[in-house]
Design a protein around this motif. Structure first.
Motif, PDB file in Angstrom:
ATOM      1  N   SER A  62     -13.112 -74.520 -31.082  1.00 58.46           N
ATOM      2  CA  SER A  62     -11.619 -75.513 -31.373  1.00 58.46           C
ATOM      3  C   SER A  62     -10.905 -75.723 -29.883  1.00 58.46           C
ATOM      4  N   GLY A  63     -10.793 -74.513 -29.095  1.00 59.93           N
ATOM      5  CA  GLY A  63     -10.223 -74.119 -27.829  1.00 59.93           C
ATOM      6  C   GLY A  63      -8.944 -72.690 -27.668  1.00 59.93           C
ATOM      7  N   ALA A  64      -8.895 -73.022 -29.606  1.00 59.86           N
ATOM      8  CA  ALA A  64      -8.325 -71.493 -29.970  1.00 59.86           C
ATOM      9  C   ALA A  64      -6.796 -71.630 -29.559  1.00 59.86           C
ATOM     10  N   HIS A  65      -6.111 -73.300 -29.382  1.00 61.78           N
ATOM     11  CA  HIS A  65      -5.253 -73.383 -28.868  1.00 61.78           C
ATOM     12  C   HIS A  65      -3.972 -72.787 -29.743  1.00 61.78           C
ATOM     13  N   MET A  66      -4.078 -72.323 -31.327  1.00 65.75           N
ATOM     14  CA  MET A  66      -3.303 -71.992 -31.752  1.00 65.75           C
ATOM     15  C   MET A  66      -1.800 -72.261 -31.272  1.00 65.75           C
ATOM     16  N   SER A  71      -1.318 -77.424 -27.292  1.00 66.32           N
ATOM     17  CA  SER A  71      -2.917 -78.765 -27.716  1.00 66.32           C
ATOM     18  C   SER A  71      -1.972 -80.393 -27.209  1.00 66.32           C
ATOM     19  N   ALA A  72      -0.700 -80.032 -26.802  1.00 66.52           N
ATOM     20  CA  ALA A  72       0.196 -81.335 -26.378  1.00 66.52           C
ATOM     21  C   ALA A  72      -0.395 -81.588 -25.070  1.00 66.52           C
ATOM     22  N   VAL A  89      -1.285 -80.097 -34.983  1.00 62.67           N
ATOM     23  CA  VAL A  89       0.168 -79.469 -35.437  1.00 62.67           C
ATOM     24  C   VAL A  89      -0.199 -79.056 -36.444  1.00 62.67           C
ATOM     25  N   VAL A  90      -0.458 -79.837 -37.606  1.00 59.63           N
ATOM     26  CA  VAL A  90      -0.365 -79.869 -38.838  1.00 59.63           C
ATOM     27  C   VAL A  90      -1.294 -78.766 -39.084  1.00 59.63           C
TER      28      VAL A  90
END
Length: 217
Positions: A62-66, A71-72, A89-90
């Motif tokens: 998923s990219g491991a944004h966390m 993410s934005a 985000v959710v």
């Protein structure tokens, strides 16, 4: 990867990140007694190691944004479809809350609680601006093969050189309010942190653009 797998990845990764941050804070506080320096050191080391592993494990999925701010920015850069941003985000926010509850449960604390640890004032908010700007700058400029190590190292350093101990993540600020422990934050102070983190993310992106040839953006 299918969107469902990506969302599951972000949920699990964010939950584990918050469990690491909060759990190590609780453990460090118990073992170090009233020594906040030793507690913060333990908290830092656990977070650095955990963050590196989480990025390596979940990054390919998923990219491991966390991190909603990350993410934005990825959506704005075209690296994440805008239609997927709300879902990211959710699940990041949900994962952060679940990670806090998990940490509370592991240490035999009340699962459902709110922090009363104050984190406010100009200095701490400025610290969050700096921490988040630096994080985005590292993410955007790090070679792909070294991003996990560089992000983990930066966050570890920022735990100590920023006044806020570097949340640098709206999901982390949200999740930490559910644990009245060393790593917690009072709910009333969460909006200020999220606002500072949003400003920091924009500054990090802007600085990246200033440092980049126009063709790279």
């Amino acid at each position: 990867m299918t969107p469902a797998r990506q969302l599951l990845s972000e949920f699990v990764a964010t939950a584990l990140l918050l469990a690491i941050v909060i759990g190590s804070g609780i453990m460090g506080e118990r073992l170090a007694g009233a020594n906040d320096a030793l507690t913060l050191l333990a908290n830092t080391l656990a977070t650095v190691g955990g963050l590196y592993i989480l990025i390596e494990v979940f990054g390919p999925v998923s990219g491991a944004h966390m991190n909603p701010a990350v993410s934005a920015v990825m959506a704005a850069r075209g690296e994440l479809p805008w239609r997927q941003l709300p879902g990211y985000v959710v699940v990041q926010l949900a994962g952060a809350a679940c990670g806090a509850w998990l940490a509370n449960a592991m240490f035999d604390l009340s699962v459902l609680q709110l922090s009363d640890k104050p984190r406010h004032g100009f200095g701490q908010l400025l610290g969050e601006v700096v921490a988040t700007a630096g994080l985005l700058l590292v993410i955007l400029r790090a070679p792909s093969s070294r991003i996990a190590a560089m992000v983990a190292a930066y966050i570890g350093a920022a735990y100590w050189f920023t006044s806020s101990t570097s949340f640098a993540n709206p999901a982390a600020a949200f999740g930490r309010m559910f644990s009245d422990s060393f790593a917690g934050i009072a709910p009333a102070d969460v909006p200020g942190f999220i606002g500072a983190e949003s400003i920091g993310a924009l500054l990090g992106v802007g600085l990246h653009k200033l440092l980049s040839p126009s063709s790279r953006g």
